[in-house]
Design a protein around this motif. Structure first.
Motif: not given
Ligand code: SF4
Length: 204
Positions: A158-187
């Motif tokens: 919210r502090r960045c320009p609205p059109a800025l490309p924005a990425f969520l990246q899982p911590d490689y060592y947190q196995p659950k993070a990929v699923q959290w992100i997939l659910e989040y970016i689909k929503a």
């Protein structure tokens, strides 16, 4: 921890490879990893880069020569936290030599007066970023280690320009993070997934 201000840079490692994450994923790139970081991320995967001293130091010109030994068109300045250093001479020397300069930073320190071609702004909860980075960045990349990081990432966005490309990246060592992100970016489909391709494929 005091900032290092000088024209010699402590070099943790350098290598010619492929950018594995974020907007430029897949881009052949020469990496310059500078020593020193005081951000203190609990999940940091490059702790070896935290010390500021004990590394061989190079002038900006010497670092350009390292890059010149390869056909790399793209240089990634990373760390550690590279903005601990006076980056102006290095960015200028690389750009004068014709390189596209990508800076990866947590934004913990003020931006250099000579700007790179691309700023990958990866703010961290452990040390508040300098506010200037929110307007200067070309991409926002937030590492997700816990579900609460998603809410924090949204606040950063919210502090960045609205059109800025924005990425969520899982911590490689947190196995659950990929699923959290997939659910989040689909929503929330204005976000994009970034994975550390080099880690999954064991690319050095
Ligand atoms: S800013 Fe980067 S290098 Fe520094 S502690 Fe965090 S993840 Fe590690």
């Amino acid at each position: 921890m005091a900032s290092i201000r000088g024209e010699f840079y402590p070099l943790v490692e350098h290598f010619y490879s492929v950018q594995g994450e974020g907007y430029w994923s897949g881009q052949p790139a020469f990496f310059l990893r500078l020593g020193g970081c005081d951000v203190g991320c609990s999940w940091c995967d490059t702790r070896y880069s935290w010390p500021q001293t004990g590394w061989a130091t190079y002038s900006a010109e010497a670092l350009v020569e390292l890059v010149r030994a390869t056909p790399a068109p793209h240089v990634v300045l990373t760390g550690g936290e590279p903005t601990l250093h006076a980056l102006e001479p290095l960015i200028a020397a690389l750009q004068e030599a014709g390189y596209f300069v990508q800076l990866e930073t947590s934004g913990a320190y003020p931006p250099p007066s000579v700007l790179p071609n691309w700023i990958t702004f990866s703010p961290k909860r452990f040390k508040a970023p300098h506010p200037a980075w929110y307007e200067l960045a070309q991409e926002l990349k937030v590492v997700i280690h816990a579900p609460s990081d998603l809410e924090w990432a949204e606040a950063q966005r919210r502090r960045c320009p609205p059109a800025l490309p924005a990425f969520l990246q899982p911590d490689y060592y947190q196995p659950k993070a990929v699923q959290w992100i997939l659910e989040y970016i689909k929503a929330h489909p204005s976000w994009r997934l970034s994975v550390q391709v080099h880690r999954y494929l064991a690319i050095p």
